[in-house]
Write an enzyme that holds these catalytic residues in place. Structure first.
Site, PDB file in Angstrom:
ATOM      1  N   GLU A 206      -8.959 -11.436  -7.431  1.00 15.57           N
ATOM      2  CA  GLU A 206      -8.013 -10.310  -7.270  1.00 15.57           C
ATOM      3  C   GLU A 206      -6.816 -10.431  -8.216  1.00 15.57           C
ATOM      4  O   GLU A 206      -6.308  -9.421  -8.702  1.00 15.57           O
ATOM      5  CB  GLU A 206      -7.573 -10.219  -5.804  1.00 15.57           C
TER       6      GLU A 206
ATOM      7  N   TYR B 135     -12.604  -2.636  -2.856  1.00 12.02           N
ATOM      8  CA  TYR B 135     -13.120  -2.484  -1.485  1.00 12.02           C
ATOM      9  C   TYR B 135     -14.631  -2.286  -1.464  1.00 12.02           C
ATOM     10  O   TYR B 135     -15.165  -1.669  -0.531  1.00 12.02           O
ATOM     11  CB  TYR B 135     -12.389  -1.338  -0.780  1.00 12.02           C
TER      12      TYR B 135
ATOM     13  N   ASN C 138      -1.984   0.443   6.805  1.00 12.98           N
ATOM     14  CA  ASN C 138      -1.623  -0.878   7.360  1.00 12.98           C
ATOM     15  C   ASN C 138      -0.771  -1.717   6.392  1.00 12.98           C
ATOM     16  O   ASN C 138      -0.814  -2.942   6.405  1.00 12.98           O
ATOM     17  CB  ASN C 138      -2.844  -1.631   7.895  1.00 12.98           C
TER      18      ASN C 138
ATOM     19  N   HIS D 156      -2.008  -5.459   1.598  1.00 11.88           N
ATOM     20  CA  HIS D 156      -3.255  -6.203   1.392  1.00 11.88           C
ATOM     21  C   HIS D 156      -2.873  -7.604   0.933  1.00 11.88           C
ATOM     22  O   HIS D 156      -1.939  -7.757   0.138  1.00 11.88           O
ATOM     23  CB  HIS D 156      -4.125  -5.550   0.304  1.00 11.88           C
TER      24      HIS D 156
ATOM     25  N   LYS E 204       0.831  -1.212   0.000  1.00  5.86           N
ATOM     26  CA  LYS E 204       0.000   0.000   0.000  1.00  5.86           C
ATOM     27  C   LYS E 204       0.867   1.266   0.000  1.00  5.86           C
ATOM     28  O   LYS E 204       2.087   1.205   0.211  1.00  5.86           O
ATOM     29  CB  LYS E 204      -0.933  -0.052   1.208  1.00  5.86           C
TER      30      LYS E 204
HETATM   31  P1  GDP Z   1      -7.746  -6.990   5.789  1.00  7.73           P
HETATM   32  O1  GDP Z   1      -8.207  -8.180   4.983  1.00  7.73           O
HETATM   33  O2  GDP Z   1      -6.962  -7.389   7.021  1.00  7.73           O
HETATM   34  O3  GDP Z   1      -7.009  -5.974   4.958  1.00  7.73           O
HETATM   35  O4  GDP Z   1      -9.042  -6.266   6.384  1.00  7.73           O
HETATM   36  P2  GDP Z   1     -10.478  -5.926   5.767  1.00  7.73           P
HETATM   37  O5  GDP Z   1     -10.708  -6.670   4.488  1.00  7.73           O
HETATM   38  O6  GDP Z   1     -11.476  -6.094   6.856  1.00  7.73           O
HETATM   39  O7  GDP Z   1     -10.394  -4.349   5.465  1.00  7.73           O
HETATM   40  C1  GDP Z   1      -9.789  -3.878   4.292  1.00  7.73           C
HETATM   41  C2  GDP Z   1      -8.978  -2.636   4.615  1.00  7.73           C
HETATM   42  O8  GDP Z   1      -9.862  -1.583   5.029  1.00  7.73           O
HETATM   43  C3  GDP Z   1      -8.000  -2.782   5.773  1.00  7.73           C
HETATM   44  O9  GDP Z   1      -6.789  -3.367   5.390  1.00  7.73           O
HETATM   45  C4  GDP Z   1      -7.816  -1.342   6.210  1.00  7.73           C
HETATM   46  O10 GDP Z   1      -6.914  -0.673   5.318  1.00  7.73           O
HETATM   47  C5  GDP Z   1      -9.212  -0.769   5.993  1.00  7.73           C
HETATM   48  N1  GDP Z   1      -9.988  -0.795   7.241  1.00  7.73           N
HETATM   49  C6  GDP Z   1     -10.675  -1.838   7.781  1.00  7.73           C
HETATM   50  N2  GDP Z   1     -11.279  -1.482   8.927  1.00  7.73           N
HETATM   51  C7  GDP Z   1     -10.981  -0.169   9.112  1.00  7.73           C
HETATM   52  C8  GDP Z   1     -11.320   0.792  10.128  1.00  7.73           C
HETATM   53  O11 GDP Z   1     -12.025   0.503  11.097  1.00  7.73           O
HETATM   54  N3  GDP Z   1     -10.817   2.066   9.970  1.00  7.73           N
HETATM   55  C9  GDP Z   1     -10.032   2.409   8.901  1.00  7.73           C
HETATM   56  N4  GDP Z   1      -9.577   3.674   8.823  1.00  7.73           N
HETATM   57  N5  GDP Z   1      -9.695   1.529   7.939  1.00  7.73           N
HETATM   58  C10 GDP Z   1     -10.162   0.267   8.037  1.00  7.73           C
END
Ligand code: GDP
Length: 147
Positions: free
Chosen positions: A126, A49, A112, A115, A9
């Site tokens: 993907e 997303y 973070n 991905h 990222k």
């Molecule tokens: P991952 O599979 O661990 O990446 O998590 P998810 O698929 O649930 O979420 C996708 C991405 O959305 C995450 O990697 C974060 O960059 C973002 N994200 C998820 N939850 C939050 C949140 O509560 N706050 C913010 N700012 N970003 C979030």
């Protein structure tokens, strides 16, 4: 053998951690099958997303993911999808264990680092989304089948 889709990222690109994150994948034994830098479009981030579209932080994620180019990686190996998720660590770097990529390089959920596809079904979608069915290479390493 499985292949999974990884995105490094914008915070990883900005902070100069591309090499260190790729090293984590390589030292685990994963094969880099595809590697490219891409500037993501609004449409591509929205599609990627889509499941977060109703979240209040969705506009921030979109802006973040388009802030700089990202690095897309196709990584292959035995159990690659679950293995890369394990290396990646918890979504929130504040909860990710030390030793994981997010645990070692990230500070807040706003950036973070990485991905990684979360299932075989998602990986297939993907990989098509970011590599378009091309630019993923099949090649043998001398020790394939040994590791
Ligand atoms: P991952 O599979 O661990 O990446 O998590 P998810 O698929 O649930 O979420 C996708 C991405 O959305 C995450 O990697 C974060 O960059 C973002 N994200 C998820 N939850 C939050 C949140 O509560 N706050 C913010 N700012 N970003 C979030």
């Amino acid at each position: 053998m499985e292949t999974t889709l990884i995105l490094l990222k914008p915070d990883t690109v900005e902070r100069g951690f591309i090499g260190q994150v790729i090293t984590r994948l390589e030292q685990k034994g994963l094969k880099i099958s595809g590697l490219k830098m891409m500037q993501l479009s609004d449409e591509l981030v929205t599609e990627h997303y889509d499941f977060l579209a109703d979240k209040p932080f969705f506009p921030n994620i979109k802006a973040y993911m388009m802030r700089t180019p990202v690095v897309a990686i196709a990584a292959s190996g035995a159990n690659a999808i679950a293995t890369v998720r394990m290396l990646t660590g918890a979504t929130n770097p504040q909860e990710a264990l030390p030793g994981s990529i997010r645990g070692d390089f990230g500070l807040t959920i706003d950036g973070n680092i990485i991905h990684a596809s979360d299932s075989a079904e998602t990986a297939e979608i993907e990989l098509k989304r970011f590599f378009g069915g091309s630019d993923v290479f099949e090649y043998s390493r001398g020790f394939d089948g040994v590791l």
